[in-house]
Enzyme design. Structure first.
Site, PDB file in Angstrom:
ATOM      1  N   PHE A 154       0.835  -1.207   0.000  1.00  0.00           N
ATOM      2  CA  PHE A 154       0.000   0.000   0.000  1.00  0.00           C
ATOM      3  C   PHE A 154       0.867   1.253   0.000  1.00  0.00           C
ATOM      4  O   PHE A 154       0.684   2.171   0.788  1.00  0.00           O
ATOM      5  CB  PHE A 154      -0.934  -0.050   1.213  1.00  0.00           C
ATOM      6  CG  PHE A 154      -2.217   0.707   1.028  1.00  0.00           C
ATOM      7  CD1 PHE A 154      -3.058   0.443  -0.038  1.00  0.00           C
ATOM      8  CD2 PHE A 154      -2.596   1.682   1.944  1.00  0.00           C
ATOM      9  CE1 PHE A 154      -4.252   1.144  -0.200  1.00  0.00           C
ATOM     10  CE2 PHE A 154      -3.789   2.388   1.805  1.00  0.00           C
ATOM     11  CZ  PHE A 154      -4.613   2.113   0.727  1.00  0.00           C
ATOM     12  N   GLY A 155       1.842   1.242  -0.901  1.00  0.00           N
ATOM     13  CA  GLY A 155       2.678   2.440  -1.099  1.00  0.00           C
ATOM     14  C   GLY A 155       1.999   3.334  -2.119  1.00  0.00           C
ATOM     15  O   GLY A 155       0.789   3.262  -2.333  1.00  0.00           O
ATOM     16  N   ARG A 156       2.811   4.159  -2.768  1.00  0.00           N
ATOM     17  CA  ARG A 156       2.238   5.131  -3.717  1.00  0.00           C
ATOM     18  C   ARG A 156       1.382   4.457  -4.789  1.00  0.00           C
ATOM     19  O   ARG A 156       0.254   4.872  -5.049  1.00  0.00           O
ATOM     20  CB  ARG A 156       3.365   5.884  -4.434  1.00  0.00           C
ATOM     21  CG  ARG A 156       4.166   6.826  -3.580  1.00  0.00           C
ATOM     22  CD  ARG A 156       5.139   7.556  -4.520  1.00  0.00           C
ATOM     23  NE  ARG A 156       6.091   8.347  -3.793  1.00  0.00           N
ATOM     24  CZ  ARG A 156       7.235   7.868  -3.289  1.00  0.00           C
ATOM     25  NH1 ARG A 156       7.549   6.597  -3.441  1.00  0.00           N
ATOM     26  NH2 ARG A 156       8.054   8.664  -2.637  1.00  0.00           N
ATOM     27  N   ILE A 157       1.952   3.438  -5.432  1.00  0.00           N
ATOM     28  CA  ILE A 157       1.229   2.845  -6.572  1.00  0.00           C
ATOM     29  C   ILE A 157       0.017   2.055  -6.085  1.00  0.00           C
ATOM     30  O   ILE A 157      -1.079   2.159  -6.651  1.00  0.00           O
ATOM     31  CB  ILE A 157       2.176   1.979  -7.442  1.00  0.00           C
ATOM     32  CG1 ILE A 157       3.325   2.843  -7.976  1.00  0.00           C
ATOM     33  CG2 ILE A 157       1.412   1.335  -8.604  1.00  0.00           C
ATOM     34  CD1 ILE A 157       4.424   2.083  -8.722  1.00  0.00           C
ATOM     35  N   ALA A 237       4.319  -5.207 -10.403  1.00  0.00           N
ATOM     36  CA  ALA A 237       5.376  -4.867  -9.436  1.00  0.00           C
ATOM     37  C   ALA A 237       6.718  -5.407  -9.934  1.00  0.00           C
ATOM     38  O   ALA A 237       7.418  -4.725 -10.709  1.00  0.00           O
ATOM     39  CB  ALA A 237       5.001  -5.412  -8.078  1.00  0.00           C
ATOM     40  N   ARG A 238       7.059  -6.611  -9.519  1.00  0.00           N
ATOM     41  CA  ARG A 238       8.262  -7.278  -9.993  1.00  0.00           C
ATOM     42  C   ARG A 238       7.941  -8.749 -10.173  1.00  0.00           C
ATOM     43  O   ARG A 238       7.274  -9.353  -9.332  1.00  0.00           O
ATOM     44  CB  ARG A 238       9.416  -7.122  -8.994  1.00  0.00           C
ATOM     45  CG  ARG A 238      10.071  -5.769  -8.985  1.00  0.00           C
ATOM     46  CD  ARG A 238      10.882  -5.531 -10.278  1.00  0.00           C
ATOM     47  NE  ARG A 238      11.583  -4.250 -10.271  1.00  0.00           N
ATOM     48  CZ  ARG A 238      11.128  -3.132 -10.857  1.00  0.00           C
ATOM     49  NH1 ARG A 238       9.982  -3.118 -11.485  1.00  0.00           N
ATOM     50  NH2 ARG A 238      11.843  -2.018 -10.811  1.00  0.00           N
ATOM     51  N   GLU A 267      12.900 -11.934 -16.644  1.00  0.00           N
ATOM     52  CA  GLU A 267      12.777 -11.109 -17.852  1.00  0.00           C
ATOM     53  C   GLU A 267      14.088 -11.091 -18.635  1.00  0.00           C
ATOM     54  O   GLU A 267      15.145 -11.027 -17.994  1.00  0.00           O
ATOM     55  CB  GLU A 267      12.384  -9.677 -17.463  1.00  0.00           C
ATOM     56  CG  GLU A 267      10.972  -9.617 -16.936  1.00  0.00           C
ATOM     57  CD  GLU A 267      10.552  -8.212 -16.517  1.00  0.00           C
ATOM     58  OE1 GLU A 267      11.176  -7.229 -16.965  1.00  0.00           O
ATOM     59  OE2 GLU A 267       9.599  -8.115 -15.749  1.00  0.00           O
ATOM     60  N   HIS A 285       6.500  -5.335 -19.619  1.00  0.00           N
ATOM     61  CA  HIS A 285       7.020  -4.402 -18.597  1.00  0.00           C
ATOM     62  C   HIS A 285       6.882  -2.943 -19.054  1.00  0.00           C
ATOM     63  O   HIS A 285       7.869  -2.226 -19.194  1.00  0.00           O
ATOM     64  CB  HIS A 285       8.475  -4.745 -18.248  1.00  0.00           C
ATOM     65  CG  HIS A 285       8.863  -4.264 -16.878  1.00  0.00           C
ATOM     66  ND1 HIS A 285       9.793  -4.908 -16.085  1.00  0.00           N
ATOM     67  CD2 HIS A 285       8.445  -3.197 -16.140  1.00  0.00           C
ATOM     68  CE1 HIS A 285       9.922  -4.251 -14.947  1.00  0.00           C
ATOM     69  NE2 HIS A 285       9.116  -3.203 -14.966  1.00  0.00           N
ATOM     70  N   ILE A 286       5.625  -2.545 -19.241  1.00  0.00           N
ATOM     71  CA  ILE A 286       5.372  -1.176 -19.735  1.00  0.00           C
ATOM     72  C   ILE A 286       4.629  -0.317 -18.705  1.00  0.00           C
ATOM     73  O   ILE A 286       3.984   0.661 -19.063  1.00  0.00           O
ATOM     74  CB  ILE A 286       4.571  -1.202 -21.069  1.00  0.00           C
ATOM     75  CG1 ILE A 286       3.266  -2.011 -20.910  1.00  0.00           C
ATOM     76  CG2 ILE A 286       5.420  -1.755 -22.203  1.00  0.00           C
ATOM     77  CD1 ILE A 286       2.297  -1.850 -22.081  1.00  0.00           C
ATOM     78  N   GLY A 287       4.727  -0.715 -17.424  1.00  0.00           N
ATOM     79  CA  GLY A 287       3.985   0.001 -16.382  1.00  0.00           C
ATOM     80  C   GLY A 287       4.135   1.513 -16.448  1.00  0.00           C
ATOM     81  O   GLY A 287       3.159   2.253 -16.345  1.00  0.00           O
TER      82      GLY A 287
HETATM   83  C1  DGY Z   1      10.188   0.874 -12.182  1.00  0.00           C
HETATM   84  O1  DGY Z   1      10.277   2.104 -12.241  1.00  0.00           O
HETATM   85  O2  DGY Z   1      10.627   0.247 -11.226  1.00  0.00           O
HETATM   86  C2  DGY Z   1       9.521   0.204 -13.322  1.00  0.00           C
HETATM   87  O3  DGY Z   1       9.452  -1.152 -13.210  1.00  0.00           O
HETATM   88  C3  DGY Z   1      10.124   0.638 -14.630  1.00  0.00           C
HETATM   89  O4  DGY Z   1       9.483   1.779 -14.965  1.00  0.00           O
END
Ligand code: DGY
Length: 328
Positions: A154-157, A237-238, A267, A285-287
């Site tokens: 529950f951080g920024r994103i 996330a990752r 990846e 990975h285009i977040g």
């Molecule tokens: C990040 O910033 O950690 C993303 O995965 C890449 O934009």
């Protein structure tokens, strides 16, 4: 004399221009990641290094750059950098939080909606010329409105993802890390709960934890077992936060209903069976990949490097101990 910065992959022009104003800039001329040998070589004369999350920056790389004062990572995540090794060597590590929050939250929602409403499957169907008119059972999916969204991290994103749920009249659960303030819980209309409750009660589970030793494979067989059979997992996330083999198993045996993935365990590789599943939507990975956000990230990473090289503390310093020690 201007400090020398090496950029491991060319960034949006605004960032490169900013660096060039204050530094001598060398950069990887290729449109690909640098090899280990190239990285070791590039850092030799560098005062600063601007890196990507694909660059594994460990002690050996740092030791190859005796002048290195700053590593500025073009990402909010910094699991590609050995922070302890950087701190021990007095190297500041800067990153790019904040500017990519909303863009990444948008993508989490795009994946969520795409999986729930079978957008990619339907799109392929249309393109293949098979549409013969409205049909009662054509591409029935899952509702999003009035459902439960579980936000893990529950951080920024995570919060930005939670905020969007109010438009869908969703119940929001969150877990991971410490409890938010009452005011934040009200703002995001989110209820704190255990990981187990979140897994058991959520219709959509969206991951927003950083990758650390304690979050590696946080979601594996045992966790999939707890999820609803109708659950949809979203990972922006990752990759290694999810045990990808267990995910394939969970999707295959219908332990869960679907997944929307932006990130992968190894990846650019991924479990090949994922690509054969209609209930999986995968993007590369285009977040943070909007023109505006990547431009802001480029400016931020450039400023982070320049700040350190000109003796100012950067706005986003991952290892502030370096600065404290430097001052005393
Ligand atoms: C990040 O910033 O950690 C993303 O995965 C890449 O934009």
């Amino acid at each position: 004399m201007k400090p020398r910065v090496y950029v491991t992959r060319q960034l949006p022009r605004e960032g490169m221009d900013l660096l060039a104003r204050d530094c001598e800039v060398d950069f990887n001329p290729h449109d690909r990641d640098m090899t280990r040998e190239e990285l070791l070589d590039s850092v030799k004369n560098a005062d600063g290094l601007v890196t990507l999350l694909n660059d594994n920056i460990d002690a050996e790389i740092m030791d190859a750059g005796p002048r290195l004062k700053v590593i500025a990572n073009y990402a909010v995540g910094f699991n590609n950098i050995d922070i302890k090794a950087a701190t021990e060597r007095g190297i500041a590590v800067a990153n790019t939080p904040g500017v990519l929050t909303e863009t990444t939250a948008d993508l989490a929602w795009a994946l969520l909606m795409a999986v729930a409403r079978r957008i990619v499957e339907s799109d392929k169907f249309m393109r293949s010329g098979k549409f013969r008119g409205w049909a009662p059972m054509l591409y029935l999916g899952n509702d999003v409105h009035n459902k439960t969204l579980g936000v893990l991290g529950f951080g920024r994103i995570g919060r930005a993802v939670a905020r969007r749920a109010s438009g869908f009249n969703m119940r929001v659960l969150y877990s991971g890390g410490k409890r938010a303030s009452e005011e934040d819980e009200r703002t995001y209309n989110a209820v704190f709960c255990s990981l187990e409750t979140l897994l058991r009660e959520s219709d959509f589970i969206s991951l927003h934890v950083p990758l650390t030793e304690s979050t590696r494979h946080l979601i594996g067989g045992e966790q999939f077992d707890m999820m609803k059979e109708s659950a949809i997992l979203i990972n922006t996330a990752r990759g290694p936060v999810v045990d990808e083999k267990a995910l394939v198993w969970a999707l295959k045996v219908r332990k869960i209903a679907g997944a929307g993935l932006d990130v992968y365990e190894q990846e650019p590789g991924f479990e090949s069976e994922l690509a054969e599943m209609d209930n999986v939507v995968m993007v590369p990975h285009i977040g943070s990949a909007s023109v505006s956000t990547r431009t802001k990230m480029a400016m931020m990473v450039a400023s982070g490097a320049i700040d350190v090289l000109e003796g100012r503390m950067p706005a986003h310093l991952v290892n502030p101990e370096v600065w404290e020690n430097r001052r005393t």
